[in-house]
Design an enzyme around this catalytic site. Structure first.
Site, PDB file in Angstrom:
ATOM      1  N   ASN A 149      -2.799  -7.297   2.809  1.00 42.02           N
ATOM      2  CA  ASN A 149      -3.242  -6.258   2.203  1.00 42.02           C
ATOM      3  C   ASN A 149      -4.445  -6.479   1.215  1.00 42.02           C
ATOM      4  O   ASN A 149      -5.479  -5.877   1.133  1.00 42.02           O
ATOM      5  CB  ASN A 149      -2.324  -5.313   1.595  1.00 42.02           C
ATOM      6  CG  ASN A 149      -1.684  -4.366   2.755  1.00 42.02           C
ATOM      7  OD1 ASN A 149      -2.216  -3.603   3.127  1.00 42.02           O
ATOM      8  ND2 ASN A 149      -0.548  -5.019   3.509  1.00 42.02           N
ATOM      9  N   GLN A 181      -7.048  -6.203  17.714  1.00 36.31           N
ATOM     10  CA  GLN A 181      -6.106  -7.178  16.924  1.00 36.31           C
ATOM     11  C   GLN A 181      -4.947  -7.049  17.208  1.00 36.31           C
ATOM     12  O   GLN A 181      -4.428  -5.971  16.514  1.00 36.31           O
ATOM     13  CB  GLN A 181      -6.642  -7.596  15.728  1.00 36.31           C
ATOM     14  CG  GLN A 181      -5.852  -8.533  15.022  1.00 36.31           C
ATOM     15  CD  GLN A 181      -6.520  -8.678  13.374  1.00 36.31           C
ATOM     16  OE1 GLN A 181      -7.296  -8.084  12.976  1.00 36.31           O
ATOM     17  NE2 GLN A 181      -5.881  -9.764  12.616  1.00 36.31           N
ATOM     18  N   GLY A 229      -9.872   0.252  22.439  1.00 39.17           N
ATOM     19  CA  GLY A 229      -8.688  -0.351  22.650  1.00 39.17           C
ATOM     20  C   GLY A 229      -8.442  -1.142  21.142  1.00 39.17           C
ATOM     21  O   GLY A 229      -9.039  -1.591  20.340  1.00 39.17           O
ATOM     22  N   ARG A 268       0.912  -1.026  -0.034  1.00 38.58           N
ATOM     23  CA  ARG A 268       0.064   0.190  -0.092  1.00 38.58           C
ATOM     24  C   ARG A 268       0.703   1.188  -0.139  1.00 38.58           C
ATOM     25  O   ARG A 268       1.733   1.338   0.998  1.00 38.58           O
ATOM     26  CB  ARG A 268      -0.805  -0.205   1.331  1.00 38.58           C
ATOM     27  CG  ARG A 268      -1.927   1.100   1.236  1.00 38.58           C
ATOM     28  CD  ARG A 268      -2.605   1.069   2.549  1.00 38.58           C
ATOM     29  NE  ARG A 268      -3.393  -0.385   2.757  1.00 38.58           N
ATOM     30  CZ  ARG A 268      -4.394  -0.610   2.293  1.00 38.58           C
ATOM     31  NH1 ARG A 268      -5.141  -0.254   1.507  1.00 38.58           N
ATOM     32  NH2 ARG A 268      -4.741  -2.279   2.710  1.00 38.58           N
ATOM     33  N   GLY A 306      -0.525  -4.898   9.748  1.00 38.38           N
ATOM     34  CA  GLY A 306      -1.073  -4.124  10.816  1.00 38.38           C
ATOM     35  C   GLY A 306      -0.634  -2.724  10.813  1.00 38.38           C
ATOM     36  O   GLY A 306      -0.676  -1.932  11.705  1.00 38.38           O
ATOM     37  N   GLU A 307       0.035  -2.204   9.857  1.00 35.60           N
ATOM     38  CA  GLU A 307       0.543  -0.585   9.828  1.00 35.60           C
ATOM     39  C   GLU A 307      -0.530   0.245   9.881  1.00 35.60           C
ATOM     40  O   GLU A 307      -0.071   1.171  10.439  1.00 35.60           O
ATOM     41  CB  GLU A 307       1.184  -0.645   8.133  1.00 35.60           C
ATOM     42  CG  GLU A 307       2.131   0.795   8.289  1.00 35.60           C
ATOM     43  CD  GLU A 307       2.928   0.884   7.079  1.00 35.60           C
ATOM     44  OE1 GLU A 307       3.487   2.015   6.803  1.00 35.60           O
ATOM     45  OE2 GLU A 307       3.538  -0.336   6.430  1.00 35.60           O
TER      46      GLU A 307
END
Length: 280
Positions: free
Chosen positions: A109, A57, A54, A35, A74-75
């Site tokens: 992604n 994951q 919160g 991405r 998880g960026e």
């Protein structure tokens, strides 16, 4: 054939190390991240969710050495946590080599299905190279048809300018595929027309059939102060060859001293050219 496989023993992680609170300052983005554009609005929306509920994951990271880590998946969550000023983030630490990390980042992604067409196409291309897959094999692994993957990959043949329009959402993948037969120069010219005049795919396909005729007509209309139609009818290419021959003859007549008066009706359904010759 799996896209990538892990050595079972190498990937075993002690339970007490599977999820850890890792300092954000020690984490860097994934260099294989497909991405290229992150929506600030989407990051802000995610940050609002993190603040209220919160992190549901954990992100997935791998060790780089010297206490540093690299994101595998998880960026967006990482960026949202950064924007909130978090010092640490719950993380799953995995042992992976470069190829495995790159493949997992690409797949993670692609499964989110909100990559722009160029990032998606590049992700498929990179997966094929990393895992030495054919289009057919990749399509099977990803649960897509071979034609779907092939159509995405074709977009990488477009010029950088057109690819930027696709990445920003100013034109669609169908627009992009319609431009593929054109030269680099004409791809850029027609892409500008699509964006400036909000042309649909059908309009685009009509222009591509006779791109030179379109721009000749456009230039003529602009010179005469006429509004440029979105998808003007154009004189067929074979007829334009004959018309150009006639116009060359008119020019020769003028050059020889003959006074020439020309009236031209450019309606492609009823094209007429009237010539009056008089000696000076």
């Amino acid at each position: 054939m799996a896209l990538f496989s892990f050595n079972k023993h190498h990937d075993e992680i002690p339970k007490n190390k599977q999820i850890q609170d890792i300092e954000l300052a020690k984490i860097t983005p994934n260099r294989f991240q497909p991405r290229r554009r992150f929506s600030e609005d989407a990051i802000n929306e995610l940050a609002s969710t993190l603040e209220k509920e919160g992190l549901l994951q954990p992100i997935v990271i791998r060790e780089k050495g010297d206490g540093e880590y690299e994101i595998i998946a998880g960026e967006r969550r990482y960026r949202a946590a950064q924007s909130l000023g978090w010092e640490k983030i719950p993380s799953i630490v995995k042992n992976m080599d470069d190829d495995q990390a790159a493949s997992l980042a690409l797949i993670e992604n692609l499964q989110r299905e909100n990559l722009n067409p160029i990032d998606e196409a590049q992700a498929y291309s990179n997966l094929m190279k990393l895992n030495k897959l054919t289009q057919v094999e990749l399509a099977k692994e990803m649960g897509k048809s071979q034609s779907y993957v092939a159509n995405k990959l074709r977009l990488l043949k477009l010029t950088p300018k057109v690819q930027s329009y696709l990445a920003s959402g100013e034109i669609t993948a169908r627009h992009g595929r319609a431009l593929l037969p054109l030269s680099e120069r004409d791809q850029g010219r027609v892409a500008d027309e699509i964006v400036n005049n909000k042309l649909n795919v059908k309009d685009t396909e009509e222009i591509v059939k006779d791109v030179e005729g379109y721009f000749e007509q456009k230039n003529t209309d602009e010179e005469l102060g006429k509004p440029v139609k979105r998808s003007p009818k154009r004189i067929p290419k074979d007829m334009r060859v004959q018309i150009n021959t006639i116009k060359q003859a008119i020019k020769l007549a003028k050059d020889s001293g003959i006074k020439v008066k020309v009236q031209e009706n450019k309606d492609p359904d009823d094209y007429r050219i009237t010539i009056e010759l008089k000696r000076k």
